[in-house]
Motif scaffolding. Structure first.
Motif, PDB file in Angstrom:
ATOM      1  N   TYR A 394      46.163 -34.789 -24.127  1.00  0.00           N
ATOM      2  CA  TYR A 394      45.631 -34.443 -25.439  1.00  0.00           C
ATOM      3  C   TYR A 394      46.591 -34.913 -26.522  1.00  0.00           C
ATOM      4  O   TYR A 394      47.805 -34.664 -26.447  1.00  0.00           O
ATOM      5  N   VAL A 395      46.060 -35.605 -27.521  1.00  0.00           N
ATOM      6  CA  VAL A 395      46.834 -36.098 -28.663  1.00  0.00           C
ATOM      7  C   VAL A 395      46.303 -35.424 -29.923  1.00  0.00           C
ATOM      8  O   VAL A 395      45.104 -35.525 -30.235  1.00  0.00           O
ATOM      9  N   VAL A 396      47.183 -34.726 -30.633  1.00  0.00           N
ATOM     10  CA  VAL A 396      46.792 -34.038 -31.873  1.00  0.00           C
ATOM     11  C   VAL A 396      46.339 -35.075 -32.890  1.00  0.00           C
ATOM     12  O   VAL A 396      47.026 -36.080 -33.134  1.00  0.00           O
ATOM     13  N   GLN A 397      45.192 -34.838 -33.495  1.00  0.00           N
ATOM     14  CA  GLN A 397      44.561 -35.845 -34.347  1.00  0.00           C
ATOM     15  C   GLN A 397      44.939 -35.743 -35.822  1.00  0.00           C
ATOM     16  O   GLN A 397      44.728 -36.688 -36.579  1.00  0.00           O
ATOM     17  N   GLY A 398      45.488 -34.620 -36.258  1.00  0.00           N
ATOM     18  CA  GLY A 398      45.808 -34.486 -37.677  1.00  0.00           C
ATOM     19  C   GLY A 398      46.770 -33.344 -37.924  1.00  0.00           C
ATOM     20  O   GLY A 398      47.198 -32.637 -37.008  1.00  0.00           O
ATOM     21  N   GLY A 399      47.130 -33.170 -39.199  1.00  0.00           N
ATOM     22  CA  GLY A 399      48.038 -32.098 -39.578  1.00  0.00           C
ATOM     23  C   GLY A 399      49.495 -32.485 -39.373  1.00  0.00           C
ATOM     24  O   GLY A 399      49.834 -33.640 -39.110  1.00  0.00           O
ATOM     25  N   LEU A 404      51.361 -35.696 -31.800  1.00  0.00           N
ATOM     26  CA  LEU A 404      51.997 -34.980 -30.707  1.00  0.00           C
ATOM     27  C   LEU A 404      51.069 -35.045 -29.497  1.00  0.00           C
ATOM     28  O   LEU A 404      49.867 -34.780 -29.605  1.00  0.00           O
ATOM     29  N   ALA A 405      51.635 -35.414 -28.329  1.00  0.00           N
ATOM     30  CA  ALA A 405      50.819 -35.619 -27.133  1.00  0.00           C
ATOM     31  C   ALA A 405      51.322 -34.732 -26.005  1.00  0.00           C
ATOM     32  O   ALA A 405      52.528 -34.629 -25.771  1.00  0.00           O
ATOM     33  N   VAL A 406      50.386 -34.093 -25.315  1.00  0.00           N
ATOM     34  CA  VAL A 406      50.682 -33.286 -24.134  1.00  0.00           C
ATOM     35  C   VAL A 406      49.931 -33.893 -22.954  1.00  0.00           C
ATOM     36  O   VAL A 406      48.711 -34.087 -23.028  1.00  0.00           O
ATOM     37  N   ILE A 432      54.427 -33.553 -19.578  1.00  0.00           N
ATOM     38  CA  ILE A 432      55.129 -34.426 -20.520  1.00  0.00           C
ATOM     39  C   ILE A 432      54.637 -34.136 -21.933  1.00  0.00           C
ATOM     40  O   ILE A 432      53.428 -34.156 -22.198  1.00  0.00           O
ATOM     41  N   VAL A 433      55.571 -33.847 -22.829  1.00  0.00           N
ATOM     42  CA  VAL A 433      55.235 -33.601 -24.234  1.00  0.00           C
ATOM     43  C   VAL A 433      55.990 -34.611 -25.085  1.00  0.00           C
ATOM     44  O   VAL A 433      57.225 -34.668 -25.050  1.00  0.00           O
TER      45      VAL A 433
END
Length: 440
Positions: A394-399, A404-406, A432-433
C-alpha cells in the motif's frame, strides 16, 4: 583455449558514442550545478523472519532501520558539463543476534555471533556530460541485466567503477562500464566482486566486471535489450530480451516476452567449466485491474544459472522472493495473479499471489565440480521444489505521508533431496516500510 572478451577503455568509449552525434548542435541544456541539484532521503524499516523448517534451528530474525540519503547535482553550463553525486547510508539494529541473525538484513558473523548495533557507508561519483553522453566514475548504483545492485534489503548495494551512457538516438540507449569493487547491502566496506552461487578460491580476489549493452524502446509497446559482460577469469555472459504489449481494447492487453542468458567460462575458469543457457518465457493477460501471468523457465547446463553476488541481475520470470529456480538442468512453471484495488476504490493498494513448481535431474552434476559442489547432490535424479508467494503493498496517495509505502511479503518454499539446505523447507516473512522524502 577459451575465447576472451576484453573491454578496453577505447572500446567502452566507442560503445557509448556509437550512435551518430547528429544532435550535437542541439545538445541537452543544463539547469546548472546548483539549480539542477536534488537531495532525497529514504527511511526504510525492514523486518525479516526465515523459519528453516527442515533444519530444526532457531529462526533467522532481523529487524533494522535504514536511512539512505542521495544527492545529485546538476551540470555546469557549457558544451561539456561537470557534476557530483554523493550518498550516505546508515543501518541500525533494532533486533537480531543471539543465534537468530543471518537473514542478510544486518552484517553477519561477529565474534559473539551477534550483528553490530549499527553500520554505515558513504560514497561519491564524479560525472561529466557532453552532448548526449554521460560519464560517471566512483560509487555507482547500477541496474541492468548483467550487473545490478541488490535493492531487496534494508540498504542498497553499490559498485565502484566507471560507466558511460549515450542517448543520441531517440528510443535507443547505449552503455558500457567496468566495476572492480562492490559494497554489499549488509556490509559497510567494499570487497572484490564475486558470484551468488560460485565459491571462488580465497586467493582469487582480483575479479572485475566489464559490460556493454544497448536498449531499444522506440516502438510503442515494444522493448528489447542486448548485453555482453565479462567477470574476469570466471565467465562471459550474454543477455537478450524482448517484451511486447498489445492493447486489444481499453480494458484488455496481452503481454508476451522472453529472457535469455548464455554463460561460459573464460580465462583461468576459477569456477570450472561453465556452459549454461537459461531462458524464460511469459504471457500476461491484463483485464482492467486484474492480471494473470503464466511463465516457463529452463536452465540448460550442469551448473546453476549464476549472477553477481547479492545482486539483482537475474532478469528471469521465475526469480521469486526466496528461490530463483535456477538449479542445474531445472525446468519450472509459474502461475501468478495480481489485482489492483483501485478497482474497489482503494487506490495505492496492490496485491499478487504466485505458485511456482520446479524439477531437475541433478544426477548429471559433478559432485566434485569446482565452485558449485556444495550446493547440489548428484543423488537428486528427480529433485523437485515449489514456492508459494503472497505480496501486498500500500502506497499513501496524499497528505503529509504521501508516498509512504508498506509492503507485506510471505514465501513458502519446499524442496526434495538433492537441493542444498537453503533451497529446501523455508517459510519467510518480510515487513518493509519506506518513507521517501524529497528535501529539494
Amino acid at each position: 583455449m577459451k575465447n576472451s572478451l576484453t573491454f578496453t577503455p577505447l572500446f567502452l568509449a566507442i560503445a557509448a558514442t556509437i550512435a551518430p552525434l547528429a544532435h550535437a548542435a542541439g545538445s541537452n541544456p543544463t539547469d546548472g550545478f546548483v539549480e539542477g541539484s536534488h537531495l532525497n532521503l529514504n527511511a526504510r524499516n525492514y523486518y525479516m523472519n526465515r523459519d528453516r523448517r527442515d533444519l530444526h534451528t532457531d529462526d533467522s530474525k532481523e529487524w533494522g532501520q535504514g536511512f539512505i540519503g542521495t544527492f545529485e547535482s546538476g551540470y555546469t553550463q557549457g558544451a561539456v558539463g561537470f557534476g557530483l553525486d554523493a550518498h550516505a547510508m546508515l543501518g541500525l539494529k533494532l533486533d537480531g543476534g543471539g543465534g537468530t541473525d543471518g537473514s542478510s538484513i544486518l552484517p553477519y558473523g561477529g565474534g559473539n555471533g551477534k550483528a553490530p548495533g549499527s553500520f554505515s557507508t558513504a560514497g561519491g561519483t564524479l560525472k561529466m556530460r557532453a552532448f548526449d553522453t554521460e560519464l560517471k566514475a566512483g560509487d555507482l548504483f547500477l541496474n541492468n541485466p548483467v550487473i545490478a545492485g541488490g535493492m531487496t534489503r534494508m540498504l542498497p548495494q553499490t559498485f565502484r567503477g566507471v560507466s558511460l551512457t549515450n542517448h543520441s538516438l531517440d528510443g535507443w540507449m547505449f552503455e558500457g562500464g567496468q566495476a572492480s569493487f562492490t559494497k554489499l547491502y549488509n556490509q559497510s566496506g567494499h570487497r572484490r566482486i564475486g558470484t551468488s552461487y560460485g565459491a571462488l578460491p580465497n586467493a582469487a580476489g582480483s575479479q572485475h566486471m566489464n559490460w556493454a549493452g544497448v536498449s531499444f524502446s522506440g516502438i510503442d509497446g515494444l522493448s528489447s535489450n542486448l548485453y555482453a559482460s565479462e567477470l574476469k577469469d570466471v565467465w562471459q555472459q550474454y543477455y537478450y530480451d524482448l517484451d511486447y504489449t498489445y492493447a486489444v481494447n481499453e480494458m484488455i492487453s496481452l503481454n508476451p516476452g522472453l529472457h535469455y542468458y548464455h554463460t561460459q567460462d573464460t580465462g583461468q575458469s576459477l569456477l570450472g567449466d561453465i556452459d549454461n543457457n537459461t531462458y524464460s518465457l511469459h504471457f500476461t493477460v491484463n483485464a482492467g485491474h486484474h492480471s494473470v501471468t503464466a511463465a516457463y523457465q529452463r536452465v540448460n547446463g550442469n551448473t546453476p544459472f549464476d549472477y553477481i553476488a547479492q545482486g539483482d541481475s537475474v532478469y528471469l520470470d521465475n526469480s521469486q522472493q526466496y528461490s530463483d529456480f535456477n538449479g542445474p538442468n531445472e525446468r519450472s512453471w509459474k502461475l501468478k495473479y495480481a489485482y489492483n484495488f483501485g478497482g474497489l476504490g482503494l487506490p495505492g493498494l496492490t496485491s499478487a499471489v504466485s505458485y511456482i513448481s520446479g524439477k531437475t535431474d541433478l544426477s548429471k552434476v559433478d559432485p566434485q565440480s569446482r565452485g558449485y559442489s556444495a550446493w547440489y547432490s548428484a543423488d537428486g535424479k528427480d529433485a523437485k521444489h515449489w514456492e508459494r508467494d503472497i505480496d501486498v503493498k500500500y502506497v499513501v496517495q496524499g497528505g503529509k505521508a504521501k508516498d509512504l509505502a508498506v509492503r507485506l511479503q510471505w514465501a513458502a518454499n519446499r524442496g526434495s533431496n538433492g537441493y542444498s539446505a537453503v533451497d529446501r523447507d523455508v517459510d519467510e516473512y518480510r515487513v518493509i516500510v519506506d518513507y521517501p522524502i524529497n528535501v529539494f
